[in-house]
Design a protein around this motif. Sequence first.
Motif, PDB file in Angstrom:
ATOM      1  N   THR A 158       0.868  -1.330  -0.109  1.00 42.12           N
ATOM      2  CA  THR A 158      -0.030   0.053  -0.163  1.00 42.12           C
ATOM      3  C   THR A 158       0.833   1.348  -0.007  1.00 42.12           C
ATOM      4  OG1 THR A 158      -0.133   0.026   2.425  1.00 42.12           O
ATOM      5  CG2 THR A 158      -1.753  -1.272   1.329  1.00 42.12           C
ATOM      6  N   ASP A 159       0.110   2.468  -0.286  1.00 37.03           N
ATOM      7  CA  ASP A 159       0.766   3.639  -0.176  1.00 37.03           C
ATOM      8  C   ASP A 159       1.088   4.074   1.145  1.00 37.03           C
ATOM      9  OD1 ASP A 159       0.198   4.001  -2.654  1.00 37.03           O
ATOM     10  OD2 ASP A 159      -1.041   5.620  -2.581  1.00 37.03           O
ATOM     11  N   ARG A 160       0.438   3.489   2.245  1.00 41.41           N
ATOM     12  CA  ARG A 160       0.872   3.586   3.535  1.00 41.41           C
ATOM     13  C   ARG A 160       2.135   3.124   4.000  1.00 41.41           C
ATOM     14  NH1 ARG A 160      -4.102   1.883   6.825  1.00 41.41           N
ATOM     15  NH2 ARG A 160      -3.028   2.371   8.620  1.00 41.41           N
ATOM     16  N   GLN A 161       2.455   1.957   3.461  1.00 41.46           N
ATOM     17  CA  GLN A 161       3.635   1.127   3.654  1.00 41.46           C
ATOM     18  C   GLN A 161       4.759   1.924   3.066  1.00 41.46           C
ATOM     19  OE1 GLN A 161       4.367  -2.476   1.769  1.00 41.46           O
ATOM     20  NE2 GLN A 161       5.496  -3.496   3.350  1.00 41.46           N
ATOM     21  N   VAL A 162       4.668   2.544   1.731  1.00 39.56           N
ATOM     22  CA  VAL A 162       5.789   3.461   1.323  1.00 39.56           C
ATOM     23  C   VAL A 162       5.936   4.639   2.131  1.00 39.56           C
ATOM     24  CG1 VAL A 162       6.327   4.518  -0.824  1.00 39.56           C
ATOM     25  CG2 VAL A 162       5.044   2.334  -1.138  1.00 39.56           C
ATOM     26  N   ARG A 163       4.799   5.528   2.332  1.00 37.62           N
ATOM     27  CA  ARG A 163       4.984   6.600   3.200  1.00 37.62           C
ATOM     28  C   ARG A 163       5.886   6.566   4.453  1.00 37.62           C
ATOM     29  NH1 ARG A 163       0.364  10.747   3.131  1.00 37.62           N
ATOM     30  NH2 ARG A 163       0.862  11.059   5.165  1.00 37.62           N
ATOM     31  N   GLY A 164       5.301   5.277   4.911  1.00 34.20           N
ATOM     32  CA  GLY A 164       6.214   4.794   6.190  1.00 34.20           C
ATOM     33  C   GLY A 164       7.616   4.660   6.098  1.00 34.20           C
ATOM     34  N   ALA A 165       7.961   4.053   4.913  1.00 37.96           N
ATOM     35  CA  ALA A 165       9.607   3.757   4.579  1.00 37.96           C
ATOM     36  C   ALA A 165      10.304   5.006   4.340  1.00 37.96           C
ATOM     37  CB  ALA A 165       9.447   2.812   3.598  1.00 37.96           C
ATOM     38  N   VAL A 166       9.399   6.201   3.417  1.00 39.44           N
ATOM     39  CA  VAL A 166      10.075   7.270   3.342  1.00 39.44           C
ATOM     40  C   VAL A 166      10.349   8.155   4.458  1.00 39.44           C
ATOM     41  CG1 VAL A 166       9.616   9.350   2.331  1.00 39.44           C
ATOM     42  CG2 VAL A 166       9.271   7.332   0.723  1.00 39.44           C
ATOM     43  N   MET A 167       9.254   8.232   5.456  1.00 38.39           N
ATOM     44  CA  MET A 167       9.516   8.905   6.738  1.00 38.39           C
ATOM     45  C   MET A 167      10.403   8.363   7.381  1.00 38.39           C
ATOM     46  SD  MET A 167       7.315  11.312   6.883  1.00 38.39           S
ATOM     47  CE  MET A 167       7.651  11.689   8.562  1.00 38.39           C
ATOM     48  N   ALA A 168      10.980   7.146   7.469  1.00 36.68           N
ATOM     49  CA  ALA A 168      11.855   6.644   7.991  1.00 36.68           C
ATOM     50  C   ALA A 168      13.212   7.007   7.805  1.00 36.68           C
ATOM     51  CB  ALA A 168      11.916   4.992   8.055  1.00 36.68           C
ATOM     52  N   VAL A 169      13.257   7.297   6.439  1.00 36.53           N
ATOM     53  CA  VAL A 169      14.486   7.721   5.984  1.00 36.53           C
ATOM     54  C   VAL A 169      14.512   9.118   6.207  1.00 36.53           C
ATOM     55  CG1 VAL A 169      15.776   8.457   3.677  1.00 36.53           C
ATOM     56  CG2 VAL A 169      14.582   6.362   3.545  1.00 36.53           C
ATOM     57  N   LEU A 170      13.712  10.035   6.200  1.00 35.44           N
ATOM     58  CA  LEU A 170      13.647  11.424   6.561  1.00 35.44           C
ATOM     59  C   LEU A 170      13.859  11.696   7.971  1.00 35.44           C
ATOM     60  CD1 LEU A 170      10.523  12.869   4.347  1.00 35.44           C
ATOM     61  CD2 LEU A 170      13.004  12.659   3.797  1.00 35.44           C
ATOM     62  N   ARG A 171      13.484  10.841   8.625  1.00 40.58           N
ATOM     63  CA  ARG A 171      13.886  10.973  10.031  1.00 40.58           C
ATOM     64  C   ARG A 171      15.242  10.720  10.403  1.00 40.58           C
ATOM     65  NH1 ARG A 171       9.024   7.802  11.248  1.00 40.58           N
ATOM     66  NH2 ARG A 171      10.514   6.025  11.419  1.00 40.58           N
ATOM     67  N   GLN A 172      15.921   9.956   9.804  1.00 40.29           N
ATOM     68  CA  GLN A 172      17.326   9.626   9.837  1.00 40.29           C
ATOM     69  C   GLN A 172      18.262  10.734   9.034  1.00 40.29           C
ATOM     70  OE1 GLN A 172      18.936   7.416  11.959  1.00 40.29           O
ATOM     71  NE2 GLN A 172      16.696   6.959  12.510  1.00 40.29           N
ATOM     72  N   ALA A 173      17.646  11.367   8.229  1.00 34.00           N
ATOM     73  CA  ALA A 173      18.615  12.379   7.324  1.00 34.00           C
ATOM     74  C   ALA A 173      18.832  13.454   8.174  1.00 34.00           C
ATOM     75  CB  ALA A 173      17.939  12.613   6.108  1.00 34.00           C
ATOM     76  N   ASP A 174      20.084  13.861   8.130  1.00 36.94           N
ATOM     77  CA  ASP A 174      20.712  15.271   8.505  1.00 36.94           C
ATOM     78  C   ASP A 174      20.581  16.454   7.428  1.00 36.94           C
ATOM     79  OD1 ASP A 174      21.328  14.117  11.041  1.00 36.94           O
ATOM     80  OD2 ASP A 174      23.218  13.476  10.359  1.00 36.94           O
ATOM     81  N   THR A 175      20.555  15.941   6.069  1.00 39.17           N
ATOM     82  CA  THR A 175      20.484  17.014   5.049  1.00 39.17           C
ATOM     83  C   THR A 175      19.364  16.487   4.170  1.00 39.17           C
ATOM     84  OG1 THR A 175      22.109  15.766   4.069  1.00 39.17           O
ATOM     85  CG2 THR A 175      22.976  17.439   5.447  1.00 39.17           C
ATOM     86  N   PRO A 176      18.898  17.365   3.265  1.00 36.24           N
ATOM     87  CA  PRO A 176      17.899  17.120   2.366  1.00 36.24           C
ATOM     88  C   PRO A 176      18.079  15.767   1.471  1.00 36.24           C
ATOM     89  CG  PRO A 176      18.098  19.310   2.261  1.00 36.24           C
ATOM     90  CD  PRO A 176      19.110  18.902   3.345  1.00 36.24           C
ATOM     91  N   VAL A 177      17.317  15.027   1.603  1.00 33.57           N
ATOM     92  CA  VAL A 177      17.451  13.817   0.510  1.00 33.57           C
ATOM     93  C   VAL A 177      17.012  14.039  -0.905  1.00 33.57           C
ATOM     94  CG1 VAL A 177      17.166  11.230   0.405  1.00 33.57           C
ATOM     95  CG2 VAL A 177      16.981  12.237   2.628  1.00 33.57           C
ATOM     96  N   PRO A 178      18.004  13.909  -1.814  1.00 35.21           N
ATOM     97  CA  PRO A 178      17.664  14.058  -3.384  1.00 35.21           C
ATOM     98  C   PRO A 178      16.524  13.107  -3.746  1.00 35.21           C
ATOM     99  CG  PRO A 178      20.086  13.868  -2.959  1.00 35.21           C
ATOM    100  CD  PRO A 178      19.449  13.489  -1.629  1.00 35.21           C
ATOM    101  N   PRO A 179      15.661  13.549  -4.651  1.00 34.64           N
ATOM    102  CA  PRO A 179      14.656  12.626  -4.831  1.00 34.64           C
ATOM    103  C   PRO A 179      15.331  11.221  -5.667  1.00 34.64           C
ATOM    104  CG  PRO A 179      14.310  14.714  -5.981  1.00 34.64           C
ATOM    105  CD  PRO A 179      15.467  14.722  -5.022  1.00 34.64           C
ATOM    106  N   GLU A 180      16.366  11.226  -6.207  1.00 30.35           N
ATOM    107  CA  GLU A 180      16.948   9.953  -6.928  1.00 30.35           C
ATOM    108  C   GLU A 180      17.134   9.065  -5.875  1.00 30.35           C
ATOM    109  OE1 GLU A 180      17.617  13.583  -7.743  1.00 30.35           O
ATOM    110  OE2 GLU A 180      19.878  13.071  -7.351  1.00 30.35           O
TER     111      GLU A 180
END
Length: 308
Positions: free
Chosen positions: A229-251
């Motif tokens: 589901t989209d929710r699963q993908v959103r959750g995975a993206v949020m996990a990345v953003l929580r860890q990132a210290d700098t903006p994450v490039p779309p690629e």
Amino acid sequence: MDDLHRRITGWFAETARDLPWRDPDCSAWGVLVSEIMLQQTPVVRVLPVWEQWLERWPAPADLATEPAGEAVRSWGRLGYPRRALRLHAAATAIVQDHGGRVPDTYAELLALPGVGSYTAAAVAAFAYGRRETVVDTNIRRVHARLVTGTALPAPALTAAEMRLAASLLPDDGAASVRWNAAVMELGAMVCTARSPKCAACPVKDSCAWLAAGEPPPSYIPKGQAWHGTDRQVRGAVMAVLRQADTPVPPEMFHQAPADLGFAPEGVGVPLAALHRLNSAPEQLERALAGLLNDGLAEIHDGGYRLPA
DNA sequence: TATACGTGGCA
DNA sequence: TTGCCAAGTAT
């Protein structure tokens, strides 16, 4: 009915869990934070995060001075991160409209972001001792079994349920607060959704559902889809953003880090988890657009990050 | 009124 | 292992 009150509140007085937001010295802010965190989330997972939040932000004004993204990051893996965003917005509203003090009426609480009918009643009752008709999923289930004689409450809260809850509420203010807390606890610890512990129930001899021979539910609860589901993908993206210290490039979201040769510090593990989902590019786009739309992410220097 | 929205433990 | 389900809210 007085007998019901006496037995359930008596049971509560003896067996209630010692939760920090039940401490008489706990602030209204502490109660509000706990109620938001507990929405659809088990107590054991809330406990450590609540402790961290209250230590870092002891009052609404402390949170309001921080970027919303800090609230989201500190939310950790509690789930439904939009709650963190709304709690931050609520703190801001409390500072701007209420002098930094959590309001003490149902109507004012209800006007806060992320606060619905349950939470408004719960905070008014548990933080300020008001007589409110508190109705959550635990209380609904106890009423359904004990009074109505059905295995589960209806899929959605009905007016009849609210009337029933109101009719059961003790007239005395302090007694009503204890009653709300006790019925909720009974639903959470004894009158559970699956395999209720009826042998340990203080009102088993008065239970309409038991008397009727434990009839099965009249409907099958609709499951929550997750895999793919989209929710699963959103959750995975949020996990990345929580860890990132700098903006994450779309690629980064579309290609494995190895293909790019670099990645922001610390995002390797959650990024790998996202890629393992192997979601379609359009689904990833949908998830990213949804996060931007919800204010859970923003674009800065061409990359995605938590809101500043 | 129905649907979207996270996460992880347990049966 | 798969599915249920936990102190709901917003749209």
